[in-house]
Design an enzyme around this catalytic site. Structure first.
Site, mmCIF file in Angstrom:
data_model
loop_
_atom_site.group_PDB
_atom_site.id
_atom_site.type_symbol
_atom_site.label_atom_id
_atom_site.label_comp_id
_atom_site.label_asym_id
_atom_site.label_seq_id
_atom_site.Cartn_x
_atom_site.Cartn_y
_atom_site.Cartn_z
ATOM 1 N N HIS A 148 -6.386 150.550 -1.535
ATOM 2 C CA HIS A 148 -6.131 152.109 -1.116
ATOM 3 C C HIS A 148 -5.087 152.303 -0.075
ATOM 4 O O HIS A 148 -4.152 152.749 0.048
ATOM 5 C CB HIS A 148 -7.343 153.051 -1.206
ATOM 6 C CG HIS A 148 -7.012 154.287 -0.793
ATOM 7 N ND1 HIS A 148 -6.747 154.807 0.400
ATOM 8 C CD2 HIS A 148 -6.843 155.155 -1.779
ATOM 9 C CE1 HIS A 148 -6.604 156.123 0.018
ATOM 10 N NE2 HIS A 148 -6.666 156.489 -1.164
ATOM 11 N N LEU A 200 -13.929 149.219 -5.838
ATOM 12 C CA LEU A 200 -15.197 148.897 -6.280
ATOM 13 C C LEU A 200 -15.237 149.218 -7.717
ATOM 14 O O LEU A 200 -16.000 148.584 -8.609
ATOM 15 C CB LEU A 200 -16.488 149.618 -5.669
ATOM 16 C CG LEU A 200 -17.801 149.425 -5.819
ATOM 17 C CD1 LEU A 200 -17.921 148.162 -5.500
ATOM 18 C CD2 LEU A 200 -18.766 150.120 -4.746
ATOM 19 N N ALA A 201 -14.599 150.495 -8.267
ATOM 20 C CA ALA A 201 -14.764 151.115 -9.684
ATOM 21 C C ALA A 201 -13.232 151.243 -10.006
ATOM 22 O O ALA A 201 -12.202 151.537 -9.515
ATOM 23 C CB ALA A 201 -15.709 151.907 -9.430
ATOM 24 N N HIS A 237 -7.440 156.946 -8.766
ATOM 25 C CA HIS A 237 -6.240 156.032 -8.565
ATOM 26 C C HIS A 237 -6.054 154.899 -9.297
ATOM 27 O O HIS A 237 -4.484 154.895 -9.679
ATOM 28 C CB HIS A 237 -6.326 155.417 -7.008
ATOM 29 C CG HIS A 237 -6.476 156.595 -5.933
ATOM 30 N ND1 HIS A 237 -5.291 157.555 -5.868
ATOM 31 C CD2 HIS A 237 -7.220 156.698 -4.895
ATOM 32 C CE1 HIS A 237 -5.746 158.299 -4.630
ATOM 33 N NE2 HIS A 237 -6.882 157.640 -3.988
#
Length: 129
Positions: free
Chosen positions: A17, A78-79, A83
């Site tokens: 990110h 993580l998942a 995004h």
């Protein structure tokens, strides 16, 4: 094609990110270093959605400019969040259009991989002794 030539034409982009604090990318840099320390490692670069450089389009363009023809984008998330469901597919469509000679694949979020889940579970379990 030799193994060395095949490796030279392939790369992994660890995609995160991004954050305003540059220390945020420390774990990604450590993942990259760990990968590069392995024999026969492909080229490994970092790229970010926002706040940090390089952004994903620039990272892919730089790799393509050096002759890389296979790029695996690995989200260090993580998942599979918004995004990864909205922003990343649009970025990859643009990159594929800009670099048609490159095969650009997308892995699932690292945190969704069974081996990563098992490692995190082991870590959490070890925290209680």
């Amino acid at each position: 094609m030799s193994d060395a030539a095949s490796q030279d034409s392939a790369a992994v982009v660890l995609f995160g990110h991004g954050a305003r604090d540059p220390e945020w990318a420390g774990p990604m840099r450590r993942i990259r270093a760990c990968m590069l320390a392995q024999p026969g490692a492909p080229r490994v670069e970092l790229a970010f959605l926002e706040f940090m450089q390089p952004r994903l389009p620039e990272a892919i363009a730089a790799l393509a400019a050096t002759g890389v023809r296979r790029i695996a984008v690995v989200p260090i998330f993580l998942a599979q969040n918004g995004h990864l469901k909205r922003d990343l597919p649009a970025l990859l469509d643009e990159a594929r259009a800009a670099h048609p000679a490159c095969e650009i694949s997308l892995a699932v979020a690292a945190g969704e991989a069974d081996t990563v889940i098992a490692a995190m579970a082991g870590y959490a379990r070890a925290c209680v002794g």
